[in-house]
Motif scaffolding. Structure first.
Motif, PDB file in Angstrom:
ATOM      1  N   LYS A 147       0.825  -1.212   0.000  1.00  0.00           N
ATOM      2  CA  LYS A 147       0.000   0.000   0.000  1.00  0.00           C
ATOM      3  C   LYS A 147       0.863   1.268   0.000  1.00  0.00           C
ATOM      4  O   LYS A 147       0.430   2.315  -0.439  1.00  0.00           O
ATOM      5  CB  LYS A 147      -0.906   0.022   1.228  1.00  0.00           C
ATOM      6  N   GLN A 148       2.091   1.161   0.501  1.00  0.00           N
ATOM      7  CA  GLN A 148       2.976   2.319   0.600  1.00  0.00           C
ATOM      8  C   GLN A 148       3.823   2.505  -0.654  1.00  0.00           C
ATOM      9  O   GLN A 148       4.510   3.503  -0.780  1.00  0.00           O
ATOM     10  CB  GLN A 148       3.911   2.163   1.804  1.00  0.00           C
ATOM     11  N   ASP A 195       6.337  -0.774  -8.676  1.00  0.00           N
ATOM     12  CA  ASP A 195       7.285  -1.483  -7.816  1.00  0.00           C
ATOM     13  C   ASP A 195       6.716  -2.807  -7.331  1.00  0.00           C
ATOM     14  O   ASP A 195       7.433  -3.797  -7.203  1.00  0.00           O
ATOM     15  CB  ASP A 195       7.685  -0.607  -6.627  1.00  0.00           C
ATOM     16  N   ASN A 196       5.414  -2.827  -7.054  1.00  0.00           N
ATOM     17  CA  ASN A 196       4.778  -4.086  -6.647  1.00  0.00           C
ATOM     18  C   ASN A 196       4.808  -5.101  -7.782  1.00  0.00           C
ATOM     19  O   ASN A 196       5.058  -6.279  -7.564  1.00  0.00           O
ATOM     20  CB  ASN A 196       3.339  -3.835  -6.207  1.00  0.00           C
ATOM     21  N   LEU A 197       4.558  -4.636  -8.993  1.00  0.00           N
ATOM     22  CA  LEU A 197       4.597  -5.533 -10.150  1.00  0.00           C
ATOM     23  C   LEU A 197       6.001  -6.088 -10.372  1.00  0.00           C
ATOM     24  O   LEU A 197       6.171  -7.280 -10.667  1.00  0.00           O
ATOM     25  CB  LEU A 197       4.113  -4.797 -11.401  1.00  0.00           C
ATOM     26  N   GLU A 204      10.996   4.278  -6.886  1.00  0.00           N
ATOM     27  CA  GLU A 204      11.772   4.328  -5.643  1.00  0.00           C
ATOM     28  C   GLU A 204      13.221   4.716  -5.916  1.00  0.00           C
ATOM     29  O   GLU A 204      13.802   5.526  -5.202  1.00  0.00           O
ATOM     30  CB  GLU A 204      11.727   2.979  -4.930  1.00  0.00           C
ATOM     31  N   LEU A 205      13.824   4.111  -6.935  1.00  0.00           N
ATOM     32  CA  LEU A 205      15.213   4.427  -7.260  1.00  0.00           C
ATOM     33  C   LEU A 205      15.348   5.841  -7.815  1.00  0.00           C
ATOM     34  O   LEU A 205      16.341   6.517  -7.568  1.00  0.00           O
ATOM     35  CB  LEU A 205      15.778   3.414  -8.251  1.00  0.00           C
ATOM     36  N   GLN A 206      14.356   6.278  -8.566  1.00  0.00           N
ATOM     37  CA  GLN A 206      14.418   7.630  -9.130  1.00  0.00           C
ATOM     38  C   GLN A 206      14.329   8.681  -8.023  1.00  0.00           C
ATOM     39  O   GLN A 206      15.043   9.682  -8.050  1.00  0.00           O
ATOM     40  CB  GLN A 206      13.282   7.843 -10.145  1.00  0.00           C
TER      41      GLN A 206
END
Length: 162
Positions: free
Chosen positions: A45-46, A51-53, A111-113
Protein backbone atom coordinates in the motif's frame (compact mmCIF):
# COMPACT_ATOMS: atom_id res chain seq x y z
CA UNK A 1 30.20 -41.42 -32.40
CA UNK A 2 29.13 -38.62 -30.03
CA UNK A 3 31.08 -35.43 -29.56
CA UNK A 4 33.82 -35.74 -26.97
CA UNK A 5 33.00 -34.27 -23.57
CA UNK A 6 35.59 -33.15 -21.06
CA UNK A 7 35.88 -35.15 -17.84
CA UNK A 8 37.33 -32.26 -15.85
CA UNK A 9 36.62 -28.56 -15.62
CA UNK A 10 39.59 -26.25 -15.22
CA UNK A 11 41.77 -29.28 -14.52
CA UNK A 12 40.42 -29.93 -11.02
CA UNK A 13 36.64 -30.34 -10.79
CA UNK A 14 34.77 -33.14 -12.46
CA UNK A 15 31.84 -32.24 -14.69
CA UNK A 16 29.40 -33.62 -12.11
CA UNK A 17 30.95 -31.73 -9.19
CA UNK A 18 30.99 -28.47 -11.13
CA UNK A 19 27.36 -28.99 -12.15
CA UNK A 20 26.17 -29.61 -8.59
CA UNK A 21 28.15 -26.64 -7.23
CA UNK A 22 26.79 -24.29 -9.88
CA UNK A 23 23.26 -25.64 -9.48
CA UNK A 24 23.41 -25.25 -5.68
CA UNK A 25 24.67 -21.68 -6.01
CA UNK A 26 21.86 -20.95 -8.48
CA UNK A 27 19.25 -22.34 -6.10
CA UNK A 28 20.64 -20.21 -3.25
CA UNK A 29 20.65 -17.10 -5.45
CA UNK A 30 17.06 -17.76 -6.50
CA UNK A 31 15.98 -18.22 -2.86
CA UNK A 32 17.70 -14.92 -2.00
CA UNK A 33 15.88 -13.27 -4.92
CA UNK A 34 12.56 -14.70 -3.73
CA UNK A 35 13.24 -13.46 -0.20
CA UNK A 36 14.17 -9.97 -1.39
CA UNK A 37 11.08 -9.72 -3.57
CA UNK A 38 8.74 -11.12 -0.92
CA UNK A 39 10.23 -8.85 1.74
CA UNK A 40 8.83 -5.77 0.01
CA UNK A 41 5.40 -7.18 -0.87
CA UNK A 42 3.70 -6.73 2.55
CA UNK A 43 4.20 -2.97 2.25
CA UNK A 44 2.31 -2.86 -1.05
CA UNK A 45 0.00 0.00 0.00
CA UNK A 46 2.98 2.32 0.60
CA UNK A 47 4.64 1.60 -2.74
CA UNK A 48 3.94 2.49 -6.33
CA UNK A 49 2.03 -0.14 -8.38
CA UNK A 50 5.03 -0.48 -10.71
CA UNK A 51 7.29 -1.48 -7.82
CA UNK A 52 4.78 -4.09 -6.65
CA UNK A 53 4.60 -5.53 -10.15
CA UNK A 54 8.39 -5.70 -10.35
CA UNK A 55 8.60 -7.47 -6.97
CA UNK A 56 5.88 -9.97 -7.89
CA UNK A 57 7.53 -10.69 -11.24
CA UNK A 58 10.90 -11.21 -9.56
CA UNK A 59 9.37 -13.64 -7.05
CA UNK A 60 7.51 -15.52 -9.80
CA UNK A 61 10.47 -15.96 -12.17
CA UNK A 62 12.87 -16.77 -9.32
CA UNK A 63 10.48 -19.46 -8.10
CA UNK A 64 10.20 -20.92 -11.59
CA UNK A 65 13.99 -20.83 -11.96
CA UNK A 66 14.38 -22.62 -8.62
CA UNK A 67 12.03 -25.34 -9.84
CA UNK A 68 14.07 -25.58 -13.06
CA UNK A 69 17.27 -25.92 -11.04
CA UNK A 70 15.72 -28.67 -8.91
CA UNK A 71 14.61 -30.48 -12.07
CA UNK A 72 18.18 -30.19 -13.40
CA UNK A 73 19.56 -31.65 -10.16
CA UNK A 74 17.03 -34.49 -10.35
CA UNK A 75 17.98 -35.13 -13.95
CA UNK A 76 21.65 -35.36 -13.01
CA UNK A 77 20.99 -37.59 -10.00
CA UNK A 78 18.73 -40.00 -11.91
CA UNK A 79 20.73 -39.78 -15.15
CA UNK A 80 17.84 -38.41 -17.20
CA UNK A 81 19.23 -36.18 -19.95
CA UNK A 82 15.72 -35.10 -20.93
CA UNK A 83 15.28 -33.40 -17.54
CA UNK A 84 18.53 -31.51 -18.06
CA UNK A 85 17.49 -30.46 -21.54
CA UNK A 86 14.12 -29.26 -20.24
CA UNK A 87 15.77 -27.34 -17.40
CA UNK A 88 18.25 -25.82 -19.85
CA UNK A 89 15.50 -24.48 -22.11
CA UNK A 90 13.26 -23.16 -19.36
CA UNK A 91 16.07 -21.66 -17.25
CA UNK A 92 17.35 -19.86 -20.33
CA UNK A 93 13.96 -18.17 -20.66
CA UNK A 94 13.76 -17.44 -16.92
CA UNK A 95 17.27 -15.96 -16.88
CA UNK A 96 16.35 -13.62 -19.73
CA UNK A 97 13.18 -12.60 -17.88
CA UNK A 98 15.08 -11.95 -14.64
CA UNK A 99 17.59 -9.77 -16.48
CA UNK A 100 14.75 -7.86 -18.12
CA UNK A 101 13.20 -7.31 -14.69
CA UNK A 102 16.55 -6.03 -13.41
CA UNK A 103 16.82 -3.61 -16.34
CA UNK A 104 13.26 -2.38 -15.86
CA UNK A 105 13.92 -1.94 -12.15
CA UNK A 106 17.02 0.13 -12.81
CA UNK A 107 15.44 2.29 -15.49
CA UNK A 108 11.86 2.81 -14.37
CA UNK A 109 11.53 2.18 -10.63
CA UNK A 110 10.04 5.26 -8.93
CA UNK A 111 11.77 4.33 -5.64
CA UNK A 112 15.21 4.43 -7.26
CA UNK A 113 14.42 7.63 -9.13
CA UNK A 114 13.30 9.40 -5.93
CA UNK A 115 16.23 8.21 -3.87
CA UNK A 116 18.78 9.61 -6.31
CA UNK A 117 20.65 6.29 -6.41
CA UNK A 118 21.72 6.78 -10.01
CA UNK A 119 22.86 10.35 -9.41
CA UNK A 120 26.29 9.13 -8.35
CA UNK A 121 28.70 7.60 -10.89
CA UNK A 122 29.98 4.91 -8.49
CA UNK A 123 26.45 3.53 -8.13
CA UNK A 124 26.05 3.37 -11.90
CA UNK A 125 29.40 1.56 -12.18
CA UNK A 126 28.35 -0.87 -9.44
CA UNK A 127 25.12 -1.70 -11.27
CA UNK A 128 26.97 -2.23 -14.56
CA UNK A 129 29.56 -4.48 -12.91
CA UNK A 130 26.82 -6.49 -11.16
CA UNK A 131 24.95 -6.84 -14.46
CA UNK A 132 28.07 -8.07 -16.30
CA UNK A 133 28.90 -10.48 -13.46
CA UNK A 134 25.33 -11.81 -13.60
CA UNK A 135 25.58 -12.33 -17.35
CA UNK A 136 28.90 -14.14 -16.95
CA UNK A 137 27.47 -16.39 -14.23
CA UNK A 138 24.34 -17.11 -16.30
CA UNK A 139 26.49 -18.11 -19.27
CA UNK A 140 28.67 -20.30 -17.03
CA UNK A 141 25.57 -21.92 -15.55
CA UNK A 142 24.15 -22.73 -18.97
CA UNK A 143 27.51 -24.15 -20.09
CA UNK A 144 27.72 -26.32 -16.96
CA UNK A 145 24.21 -27.71 -17.48
CA UNK A 146 24.91 -28.33 -21.17
CA UNK A 147 28.18 -30.12 -20.36
CA UNK A 148 26.38 -32.29 -17.80
CA UNK A 149 23.69 -33.06 -20.38
CA UNK A 150 26.32 -34.08 -22.92
CA UNK A 151 28.23 -36.05 -20.26
CA UNK A 152 25.13 -38.08 -19.32
CA UNK A 153 24.05 -38.44 -22.94
CA UNK A 154 27.45 -39.85 -23.93
CA UNK A 155 27.37 -42.41 -21.12
CA UNK A 156 29.87 -40.59 -18.92
CA UNK A 157 32.87 -41.48 -20.97
CA UNK A 158 35.08 -39.57 -23.32
CA UNK A 159 38.37 -40.17 -25.04
CA UNK A 160 39.54 -36.70 -23.96
CA UNK A 161 41.08 -36.86 -20.47
CA UNK A 162 40.65 -33.14 -19.69
Amino acid sequence: MPLPTPKRCCGCLSVETRFFVVCTISILLCVANITAGAWKLPRNKQREPEDNLISMSMVMFSTLSTIGNLIACGGACFRRPGYLQLALVFNSVFIVCLFLIAIVTCLFSPELQRSGFFGQPENIALVIIAFIAGLAYAAYYLIAVNNMYRFIRSGGGSPIPI
